[in-house]
Design an enzyme around this catalytic site. Sequence first.
Site, PDB file in Angstrom:
ATOM      1  CE  LYS A   1      -3.902  -1.854   2.687  1.00 45.86           C
ATOM      2  NZ  LYS A   1      -4.961  -1.622   1.672  1.00 45.86           N
TER       3      LYS A   1
ATOM      4  NE  ARG B   1     -11.017  -9.440  -2.260  1.00 44.35           N
ATOM      5  CZ  ARG B   1     -11.312  -8.456  -3.103  1.00 44.35           C
ATOM      6  NH1 ARG B   1     -11.692  -8.728  -4.349  1.00 44.35           N
ATOM      7  NH2 ARG B   1     -11.251  -7.202  -2.720  1.00 44.35           N
TER       8      ARG B   1
END
Length: 501
Positions: A279, A353
């Site tokens: 990130k 996920r």
Amino acid sequence: MSELPNISFSKPSAPKKGVAVVFVDDTLALGSAASELDAATDGAITRAMKVADFKGASMASLDIVAPAGVKVDRIVVMGMGKTAELVEYDWLRLGGAAMGAVSAAKADHASFHLERADGEAVTAEQATDVALGAKLRGYSFDKYKTLKKDEEKPKTKAAKISICVETHGAADDLWKTQEAVADGAILARDLVNEPANVLGTEEFAQKAKELEKLGVEVEILGQKEMAKLGMNALLGVARGSVRPPKLAIMHWKGGKAKAQPIAFVGKGVVFDSGGISIKPGAGMEEMKGDMGGAAAVTGLMHALAGRKAKVNAIGVIGLVENMPDADAQRPGDIVTAMSGRTIEVINTDAEGRLVLADALWYTQDRFKPAFMINLATLTGAIIIALGNQHAGLFSNNDDLSARLTEAGLATGEKLWRMPIGPEYEKLIEAKFADIKNTGGRPAGSITAAQFLQHFVNDVPWAHLDVAGTAMGSPETEISKGWASGFGVRLLDRLVRDHYEG
Ligand code: BES
Ligand code: MN
Ligand code: ZN
């Protein structure tokens, strides 16, 4: 840490010390405690209301300092608006706002005089909702603030708050239940607020383990056990971290022995750097909160056990850290999930996920629950869609969605249903595997939910994307902001209304 207020209930009586909070609706009629104070102070309340043009609007307040003629240090007049129109969450907000006034005054003692001028009694439920709001507002996370100036420091001594209400006996009983819910929400806030150097995967698992003292059965699976079960989607995420992956399974058996359990599953990424798809630096510190889903599940289990809910409930949390490393998972890697499906990892930052894929499959496979609800700080896109005011709700079941939405309105932990459906499948079709873990920028929260649906089998399921609500949440009457404990009150309410007894 500043201490949470100590709350008790007692019969209506004259205010004696500290802060007296009197509640007034938009007719401005004074209840008995307020009338008594007004008479003893030569009409200070009536005069203050007039001078300040106070209309009794809900959450509006007036602070009368050092009134002559009475023993109390302050009188706070708290507006209730139209009492008959107040919903459950409004009573929490009233309690929170009143607690805000007590904290601002740095008072040791306060009495809340809960009366309705229309003659109706304030119910025990409403009184404990006020207490719950006050307790939640009293929470702050300042244990690492060693340099804070003395005068800025919240009191370290817990304020004593006495709620004076006609229904005090029933409220006292009900508070034993409600306080467990407050404690669950506060546990969730603490878990989200703790930095990742303090709360790693093992420390979080230990927190789950501590629920054993409330009668919850807790199992912790480690890397070896998960490898044996084939949880390669979850394990792939953990590869780059020195913190070992853990799966905590919490089992509260409060229902009939044979009753089908309900299940809650949480994303517990103790820190999300993005991994190899790292990130950008700005705001990355917030990713210590990427376990907000797991925190809510743990807090909920605390609440259910604490109030001895008559339900069989399972909580499963996948605990990992997502870090870059020589051994970290790469974009392009293909992993085989416990379900047998293969997943092409396009972006290592879409890790939540992957964790949930195995946690969800495991939960339905082992427990055959009546439903599964997962909570996850899953996508930044849900913040773009809904801001910090609603969590995204995705589900394969309309009844479960309706019940969740209703619980959201009652508790103020609001949900907004978003679509899933076969037309989104195309976006997560992979070149080299069964599915891929990202679907590009369009419909980012939906494709994430669509991905999860592959791992729930045919169980009624709902996914709550709490990226904007469990962390980074706005200040409200009942929260000083950032970590809100979102999900604990919501799901406790859902269980209470539909799945007990
Ligand atoms: N934990 C983040 C989502 C998130 C973002 C939570 C902001 C709270 C605040 C998640 O793991 C993530 O990185 N999602 C990516 C998905 C993308 C790579 C497809 C995102 O939202 O950008
Ligand atoms: Mn991520
Ligand atoms: Zn994440």
